[in-house]
Every structure is written in C-alpha cells, then in structure tokens.
Design an enzyme around this catalytic site. Structure first.
Site, PDB file in Angstrom:
ATOM      1  N   ASP A  78       0.810  -1.145   0.014  1.00  0.00           N
ATOM      2  CA  ASP A  78       0.164  -0.028   0.040  1.00  0.00           C
ATOM      3  C   ASP A  78       0.901   1.140   0.026  1.00  0.00           C
ATOM      4  O   ASP A  78       0.557   2.309  -0.640  1.00  0.00           O
ATOM      5  CB  ASP A  78      -1.004  -0.048   1.279  1.00  0.00           C
ATOM      6  CG  ASP A  78      -2.269  -0.836   0.957  1.00  0.00           C
ATOM      7  OD1 ASP A  78      -2.128  -1.711   0.081  1.00  0.00           O
ATOM      8  OD2 ASP A  78      -3.116  -0.713   1.653  1.00  0.00           O
ATOM      9  N   CYS A 119       0.854  -8.354   4.447  1.00  0.00           N
ATOM     10  CA  CYS A 119       0.298  -7.104   4.455  1.00  0.00           C
ATOM     11  C   CYS A 119      -1.091  -7.060   4.155  1.00  0.00           C
ATOM     12  O   CYS A 119      -1.987  -8.033   4.244  1.00  0.00           O
ATOM     13  CB  CYS A 119       1.162  -6.288   3.294  1.00  0.00           C
ATOM     14  SG  CYS A 119       2.908  -6.157   3.718  1.00  0.00           S
ATOM     15  N   ASP A 120      -1.411  -5.802   4.141  1.00  0.00           N
ATOM     16  CA  ASP A 120      -2.970  -5.370   4.335  1.00  0.00           C
ATOM     17  C   ASP A 120      -4.040  -6.448   3.577  1.00  0.00           C
ATOM     18  O   ASP A 120      -4.845  -6.582   4.475  1.00  0.00           O
ATOM     19  CB  ASP A 120      -3.195  -3.814   3.608  1.00  0.00           C
ATOM     20  CG  ASP A 120      -2.292  -2.932   4.353  1.00  0.00           C
ATOM     21  OD1 ASP A 120      -1.232  -3.076   4.919  1.00  0.00           O
ATOM     22  OD2 ASP A 120      -2.815  -1.803   4.772  1.00  0.00           O
ATOM     23  N   LYS A 121      -4.142  -6.491   2.277  1.00  0.00           N
ATOM     24  CA  LYS A 121      -5.284  -6.977   1.857  1.00  0.00           C
ATOM     25  C   LYS A 121      -4.814  -8.690   1.713  1.00  0.00           C
ATOM     26  O   LYS A 121      -5.888  -9.341   1.599  1.00  0.00           O
ATOM     27  CB  LYS A 121      -5.364  -6.569   0.329  1.00  0.00           C
ATOM     28  CG  LYS A 121      -5.449  -5.132   0.217  1.00  0.00           C
ATOM     29  CD  LYS A 121      -6.551  -4.601   1.457  1.00  0.00           C
ATOM     30  CE  LYS A 121      -6.362  -3.061   1.607  1.00  0.00           C
ATOM     31  NZ  LYS A 121      -4.873  -2.499   1.807  1.00  0.00           N
ATOM     32  N   CYS A 192       5.138  -2.715   8.360  1.00  0.00           N
ATOM     33  CA  CYS A 192       5.609  -1.536   8.884  1.00  0.00           C
ATOM     34  C   CYS A 192       5.037  -1.579  10.365  1.00  0.00           C
ATOM     35  O   CYS A 192       4.223  -1.610  10.951  1.00  0.00           O
ATOM     36  CB  CYS A 192       4.777  -0.331   8.051  1.00  0.00           C
ATOM     37  SG  CYS A 192       5.493  -0.300   6.407  1.00  0.00           S
ATOM     38  N   GLU A 442      -6.773   4.610  -0.294  1.00  0.00           N
ATOM     39  CA  GLU A 442      -6.375   5.029   0.851  1.00  0.00           C
ATOM     40  C   GLU A 442      -6.036   6.675   0.859  1.00  0.00           C
ATOM     41  O   GLU A 442      -5.405   6.962  -0.479  1.00  0.00           O
ATOM     42  CB  GLU A 442      -5.437   4.217   1.678  1.00  0.00           C
ATOM     43  CG  GLU A 442      -5.514   2.841   1.996  1.00  0.00           C
ATOM     44  CD  GLU A 442      -4.657   2.069   2.643  1.00  0.00           C
ATOM     45  OE1 GLU A 442      -5.219   1.414   3.627  1.00  0.00           O
ATOM     46  OE2 GLU A 442      -3.429   2.634   2.599  1.00  0.00           O
ATOM     47  N   SER A 468      -5.277   4.716   5.386  1.00  0.00           N
ATOM     48  CA  SER A 468      -4.434   4.043   5.965  1.00  0.00           C
ATOM     49  C   SER A 468      -4.692   3.743   7.505  1.00  0.00           C
ATOM     50  O   SER A 468      -5.159   4.623   8.075  1.00  0.00           O
ATOM     51  CB  SER A 468      -3.003   4.545   5.493  1.00  0.00           C
ATOM     52  OG  SER A 468      -2.185   3.803   6.444  1.00  0.00           O
TER      53      SER A 468
END
Length: 555
Positions: A78, A119-121, A192, A442, A468
């Site tokens: 992202d 990570c995010d998704k 992160c 985002e 985010s």
C-alpha cells in the site's frame, strides 16, 4: 483424507505419476498433503523474507508427519501504491487473493493449509479463502518491521516520512532532515512498524483464534518468528488429525473477541471493511452497530503509532495480544470459551502476562473507557462512516467547519500543498469509493500532509474512500452510500457546514432535507473512470463499504 481424491486407488495412478514427477516418494504421497500458501515477492518489504518463513513451516509439517506443497499468491504494498492510480488496485486485490487461494486448495484437494501473509489485503484475502474452503487452516504472518531510529535516537516509521513531506512544505523541516527520515524509517523486512492495517489484521487473526500467540507482534527479524513458523507447521497436523476447521473457530463469539481487541489496541479503520468480508464467507452476521456497541464497553488500552509513540516491538515485549485479551477478560469483555488453533482460549490466557503497563494499560487505567474506533451516522452518512477515535485530538472530537470539496485525492492534495486549506476547514474527498474510485483508495498522503503542516488538530477530512491504518486526526472514511451511488456526500457544496460529533456518533451537513432533495434532482451519475480490465469488472460488482465492499453474490 481429502487428498485421497487425487492419490488413492487404481484410477488415481496418473495422479500419483504426476506427484512422483515432483520427486515425492510413496511415503510422502501417503501422508496428508498440506498447502503452504506463500505471498512472498521482491517488491513488498513485508514479504521479501517470507520464503524463510515458508521453509520453517515446511520443516514443522515434515516434523509432524505431513507433506508440504507450496504455492503463491499476489501481494500489493500500500505504501508504494499510495497517491497514484495504483492504489485503486489495492483493496480490489483482496478478492483476487481469496479467489486464487480457493482455486488452488480446491483444485488440488489439499488436506489443510498454512497461510503466510503479511500485508494489508493479503491477510483478509487469505482469511476469506480459509472460511470459504473450510479445510483445517492456520496462519503465520511474516511479522512486523522494527521501528527505525534517527541519528538523534528518535523512533520513527513510515508515517514519519509521509508526515515529513508536509512538514517540509510548511517550513518546519529541512530537506536534509527528510532525507534522514527516508533512510532510517524502514530498517528492514516486515510489515511497517506501527499499528497500521497489516499489523492490525495480523493481531486480529490471532484474536479470532486462527493463529498462534505472537503471530501479530513477534518482529520479523527475530529467531522467535522462525520458531513460531515451525510450530505453526507442526500445529496444522494436529488440526488435520482432529479435523478442526475455520468454521469450528470463527463464530459470532470469536468475531466479538476480535472486535474487542480491535477497540482495545486502537486498530486500523480498515478492519471495518475486512471483518465483514471474512465472516460473510462463513455465513455469520456483521453490522456496523456491533462496532459501536462493543466500543461503548471496551476500554482503549494501547496507543501505538500513529496514535502514540509505541511500536509493535513494544507491544510484543509487553506480552502481545494475549496480554491485551487477558486485561479485557478481567472485565469479562472476551469470551474465553471459544476454540483456537492452539486450543481453548481460556488455557492460553491463563499463561498471559502484562509486562509493561505503559504499553498495555491495565483495564482499570485505560487511555479512555471506550474503544479506538467509532461508527458515525447522519444525513451525510445514512449507512455509516468510520473514524479512528483513538487518534483524534480532544479538540476535534466535536467540530463544525466549511466543506472544501474535491472530486479526487489528487486535487485535494494539491490544495493542501498549495496552502489553500485553513484551520477549521473540513476537506471532503468524494468519488473515491469502492465503485466510484474505483477501488476505494487510501488517503494517507493528504492526511499526513495535513498533520505534517501542523493542521492535524484543526482540520478534518471526510471521504467515501478509506484511510491507511497510519492515518491520525479527524479523518472519517467509508462514508456510505458513496458519491458514485448517489449518496449525500455527492450533494455537498463548497462552503456547506459539516458537523462532526464523534462522541455522539454523528456526521451531518447543515443542509435541509428539502435542499438535499432539490440538489439530488440535478445530480447525474458520473461516467466510469476505468472501462476495461479487472477494475472495470470490480466496479460493476462491488457492494457498499458499509457491507465490507465485497463482490455481489457474497452475503
């Protein structure tokens, strides 16, 4: 075993021949076949080390008597996708990940799976697939990145760099100082370092019961992460032996546990998109009212970056997610009778220790008596909107100001960087929802610029897009219905007074119903921004953010 469908009996001789072409022996073929679902790639810092995690998982599977077979799926960073057209693809990748994992698991009839996201998704996409296919499954993430440190000893992370851009523009930071941030903020592999979406989802996977303790917090570079991966590989064999599946672990009680943890740690607003999508695969109920109900009784116990100065490594040293859950259990706010991949939750929490009450506040001394997220409703958001209340300064919890209206993230960011936004303004970014964006981008770049320029305590931002997990301030996203669907956010005019009341859970525009109805008569649905490829298909089939932005056909 499910894998008997591709290996047992005379009719499956051709199938066994293909398995032997892989170099598998008869002994290996006779054992449970376990998918190792690896999202490793060379472009995402959270994923560059996942091949080491996969090798450790395979070792654990072999130790416990299984045969590991690895396949891959995609993963988008992202941060790298931020503030350009690439971000339109991020949320949309969640459905591709879920579909690709489903295809592999079903086509090859695996007996179980070990999911390796970071990570995010990728995390919610794999969880969706796990619920959909419903074979024994365990998760082991790649773990969080360590915080960076400047030459002066200041702890920093990726958000420090994003906010540094605004600080340079405002004359509060030199270009050389920004360069130092750029070179020190992300010291190595891992998701992160703050409690952004990736780490929030890895923590909630643990809270749902789908991962071993430590999954969300043990740093990526620690040897403990490799040991945890081996343990996950061994544990999947127990789950297969006992036929314990995601549907035996994820239920309404464990969902509420995850929401309670989300409120306690002050997680990303993106969880309000992902949890509905995950539980829909299992036929479970989720509604936005549930978020406020749980938030109302759940104390906020942690303030990790961007809400505070602590990072994931600090939460890990303090005892991790099980220590947070143990604090919540003192008030009866988690259901300890649920099952997890490790066994009954009550047995796990019995071993939990809060080692640092500065990082994990005790239940009787919370940062606030209510949770980190809030759902707001009103004539601007009839179907709801979401804000990370734990990251909003007290002066902005109730705010009214003139709308500064923009039809894209880029136009809003240009106005911010040109010093056209003033204290008290409410930035409105519309036509960035799931359908209108498409892809619900985002908005970390504009929110970070606002904070970096010293306006974070006086300027609000609302959008039908999303934020985010690194966003802080009065940033209200997921405004539903979105502008492209004719939601009220499409009807706001420049200068209209927007009224935000986070404690009262309200988001309104000071315009009469009659005036809004008149404006609606003149509104026209915009032409699609993208007319070919995956995103064009996604835009036609995606549902509202209020229901998780899932594709039509999923509950």
């Amino acid at each position: 075993m499910r894998s008997d469908n591709i290996k047992k009996g005379i009719a499956k001789a051709p199938h066994r021949a293909l398995l032997k072409a892989l170099g598998l022996t008869d002994e290996e073929i006779s054992r449970p076949l376990v998918a190792v679902v690896n999202s490793a790639n060379d472009i995402v810092p959270g994923h560059i080390h996942l091949n080491k995690i996969a090798e450790a998982v395979k070792a654990g599977i072999r130790i416990a008597g299984g045969t590991p077979l690895e396949f891959s799926t995609i993963g988008i960073c992202d941060g790298l996708a931020m503030n350009h057209s690439g971000m339109k693809y991020s949320l949309a990748s969640r459905e591709v990940i879920a579909d690709s994992v489903e295809l592999e698991l079903e086509a090859h009839q695996f007996d179980g799976a070990v999911m390796i996201p970071n990570c995010d998704k990728v995390v919610p996409g794999m969880l969706m697939a796990a619920g959909r296919v419903n074979v024994p499954t365990i998760f082991i993430s790649g773990g969080p990145m360590l915080a960076g440190r400047t030459s002066g000893g200041r702890e920093v992370d990726l958000i420090s760099v994003f906010e540094g851009v605004g600080a340079v523009q405002a004359g509060e930071m030199s270009a050389d100082e920004l360069l130092e941030l750029e070179e020190s903020a992300c010291p190595g592999c891992g998701s992160c370092a703050g409690l952004f979406t990736a780490n929030t989802m890895n923590c909630l996977t643990e809270a749902l019961g789908m991962a071993l303790p430590g999954n969300g917090t043990v740093p990526a570079v620690y040897a403990a992460r490799i040991r945890l991966a081996k343990q996950a590989g061994m544990r999947i064999m127990k789950l297969i032996e006992k036929d314990i599946r995601p549907a035996d672990i994820i239920n309404q009680a464990s969902l509420k546990n995850a929401l309670a943890v989300d409120m306690a740690i002050g997680g990303s607003t993106n969880t309000v998109l992902h949890l509905p999508a995950i539980v829909a695969e299992l036929g479970l109920d989720f509604n936005l009212e549930m978020v406020n109900e749980i938030s109302a009784v759940t104390p906020n116990l942690c303030k990790l970056s961007p809400s505070g100065s602590h990072h994931m490594e600090d939460l890990n040293l303090a005892g991790g997610i099980i220590a947070v859950m143990a604090e919540l259990d003192k008030k009866g706010l988690v259901n300890v009778d649920v099952n997890t991949v490790s066994g009954p939750l009550k047995n796990i929490l019995a071993k939990a220790v809060n080692r640092n009450s500065e990082v994990i506040h005790t239940f009787d001394k919370p940062y606030s008596p209510t949770g980190g997220l809030a759902i707001l409703w009103g004539n601007l958001a009839p179907e709801g909107s979401v804000v990370k209340a734990a990251a909003v300064v007290s002066d902005m919890l109730v705010h009214s100001g003139p709308a500064r209206v923009f039809a894209s993230e880029e136009s809003a960011f240009a106005a911010i960087m040109s010093n056209k936004i003033k204290a008290g303004d409410v930035i409105v970014i519309r036509y960035e929802g799931p359908k209108g964006g498409p892809g619900m981008r985002e908005m970390l770049t504009p929110t970070s610029a606002v904070s970096g320029m010293g306006l974070g305590g006086t300027v609000a931002l609302i959008t039908d897009g999303r934020f985010s997990g690194g966003t802080r301030g009065a940033a209200i996203g997921h405004v539903s219905p979105e502008a492209a669907a004719g939601g009220p956010i499409a009807l706001i005019n420049e200068g209209d007074i927007v009224m935000i009341d986070i404690p009262g859970r309200k988001l309104n525009v000071d315009v009469s119903d009659e005036e809004l109805a008149e404006r609606r008569q003149n509104w026209r649905e915009p032409k699609p921004r993208i007319t070919k490829g995956y995103l064009a298909r996604y835009a036609k089939n995606v549902t509202s953010a209020a229901t998780g932005a899932v594709l039509k056909g999923i509950k």
